[in-house]
Design a protein around this motif. Structure first.
Motif, PDB file in Angstrom:
ATOM      1  N   ASP A 182       0.852  -1.184   0.000  1.00  0.00           N
ATOM      2  CA  ASP A 182       0.000   0.000   0.000  1.00  0.00           C
ATOM      3  C   ASP A 182       0.892   1.240   0.000  1.00  0.00           C
ATOM      4  N   ASN A 235      -3.577   5.494  -3.332  1.00  0.00           N
ATOM      5  CA  ASN A 235      -4.741   6.386  -3.215  1.00  0.00           C
ATOM      6  C   ASN A 235      -4.235   7.809  -3.433  1.00  0.00           C
ATOM      7  N   LYS A 247      -9.982   2.119  -8.820  1.00  0.00           N
ATOM      8  CA  LYS A 247     -10.416   2.215  -7.425  1.00  0.00           C
ATOM      9  C   LYS A 247     -11.498   3.292  -7.320  1.00  0.00           C
ATOM     10  N   ARG A 265      -8.495   2.407  10.278  1.00  0.00           N
ATOM     11  CA  ARG A 265      -9.331   3.586  10.564  1.00  0.00           C
ATOM     12  C   ARG A 265     -10.525   3.195  11.429  1.00  0.00           C
ATOM     13  N   SER A 281      -5.849  -0.307   5.062  1.00  0.00           N
ATOM     14  CA  SER A 281      -5.572   0.512   6.252  1.00  0.00           C
ATOM     15  C   SER A 281      -4.945  -0.360   7.343  1.00  0.00           C
ATOM     16  N   ARG A 311      -2.054  -1.347   9.843  1.00  0.00           N
ATOM     17  CA  ARG A 311      -1.112  -0.506  10.584  1.00  0.00           C
ATOM     18  C   ARG A 311       0.050  -1.280  11.179  1.00  0.00           C
TER      19      ARG A 311
HETATM   20  C1  E4P Z   1      -6.285   1.235   0.789  1.00  0.00           C
HETATM   21  O1  E4P Z   1      -6.316   0.882  -0.353  1.00  0.00           O
HETATM   22  C2  E4P Z   1      -5.872   2.549   1.252  1.00  0.00           C
HETATM   23  O2  E4P Z   1      -4.984   3.067   0.293  1.00  0.00           O
HETATM   24  C3  E4P Z   1      -5.096   2.512   2.528  1.00  0.00           C
HETATM   25  O3  E4P Z   1      -4.968   1.200   3.022  1.00  0.00           O
HETATM   26  C4  E4P Z   1      -5.549   3.497   3.553  1.00  0.00           C
HETATM   27  O4  E4P Z   1      -4.738   3.349   4.690  1.00  0.00           O
HETATM   28  P1  E4P Z   1      -4.643   4.459   5.850  1.00  0.00           P
HETATM   29  O5  E4P Z   1      -5.870   4.374   6.672  1.00  0.00           O
HETATM   30  O6  E4P Z   1      -3.428   4.059   6.639  1.00  0.00           O
HETATM   31  O7  E4P Z   1      -4.500   5.785   5.157  1.00  0.00           O
END
Ligand code: E4P
Length: 235
Positions: free
Chosen positions: A23, A45, A104, A153, A185, A187
């Motif tokens: 990512d 993104n 996307k 998130r 997302s 972490r």
């Molecule tokens: C998923 O495709 C998003 O690009 C990404 O995982 C968002 O992650 P974040 O919440 O760390 O910004």
């Protein structure tokens, strides 16, 4: 022996191994993950593109092409438009860049309409910004290729992101939807392990959590011991 083979075949067809995406829009990090030999794709993104300083339509398109040169797998490229017509036009331009581009699309009303259009026209999609099982059902009905629930998130707002993955996996299995659950997302390395356990088909993570999977102090201690013993014995 026959029983073991039957079991192996059952698990192969029932539970395909989960795919591994990175990512990021950082080309060096994409290359580093690719060099590990375990990379199946890339998600980006608009925030990740901006973080790399990639601005202006042509530069953005060129950057997606550069990513496709590194990785032979799905590369998610996000539309900026929020209306149906704009998303379709933008998505077509993105899909034309390379056969591995996945368009996307955000989980909004116009996005679902656009995903249905892309599905009918043979263009792969990744439905992004997913935070509920209801949204997951809608995206699957529209024929999304991938669905991106945002684990981190959700956790940030004190809900349980992994529980959502389990819930969607159960619904998709009961309803036999083809949409692949792409845990996004992410972490931490623990998130990757939990997402794999929870039924994610694809896990997309930044480089650090991917590399974190390598770490265990007993591996380092064990290797140091092996090398020391070898040296002692062989001079
Ligand atoms: C998923 O495709 C998003 O690009 C990404 O995982 C968002 O992650 P974040 O919440 O760390 O910004």
């Amino acid at each position: 022996m026959v029983e073991r083979l039957a079991l192996a075949l059952f698990f192969t067809f029932k539970f395909p191994p989960c795919y591994f995406f990175i990512d990021t829009a950082n080309l060096d990090q994409i290359q580093e993950a690719k060099d590990l030999g375990v990379l199946d794709g890339v998600t980006t993104n608009p925030s990740l593109m901006a973080k790399e300083g990639i601005t202006g339509e042509q530069n953005i398109l060129n950057h997606y092409k550069a990513i496709c040169q590194i990785v032979d797998g799905a590369v998610s490229a996000e539309v900026i438009s929020t209306d149906f017509k704009g998303m379709v036009e933008e998505g077509k331009r993105l899909a034309d860049l390379h056969e591995n581009i996945v368009v996307k699309v955000p989980m909004i009303k116009e996005g679902i309409k656009a995903i249905s259009w892309f599905t009918e026209n043979g263009i792969e999609t990744n439905c992004t910004l997913v935070f509920s099982a209801g949204q997951a059902i809608l995206a699957a009905k529209a024929g999304a290729t991938y669905l991106s629930p945002f684990i981190g998130r959700i956790d940030d707002s004190s809900w349980d992101g992994m529980e959502l993955i389990r819930e969607i996996a159960e619904i998709y299995s009961i309803q036999d939807y083809d949409t692949l659950i792409l845990a996004a997302s992410i972490r931490s390395s623990l998130h990757i392990v939990q997402a794999a356990k929870s039924g994610a088909d694809v896990i997309t993570a930044p480089l650090a959590p991917i590399m974190g999977l390598l770490k265990h102090p007993l591996t380092d201690i064990g290797l140091a011991q092996f090398l020391a013993d070898h040296k002692k014995a062989n001079g």
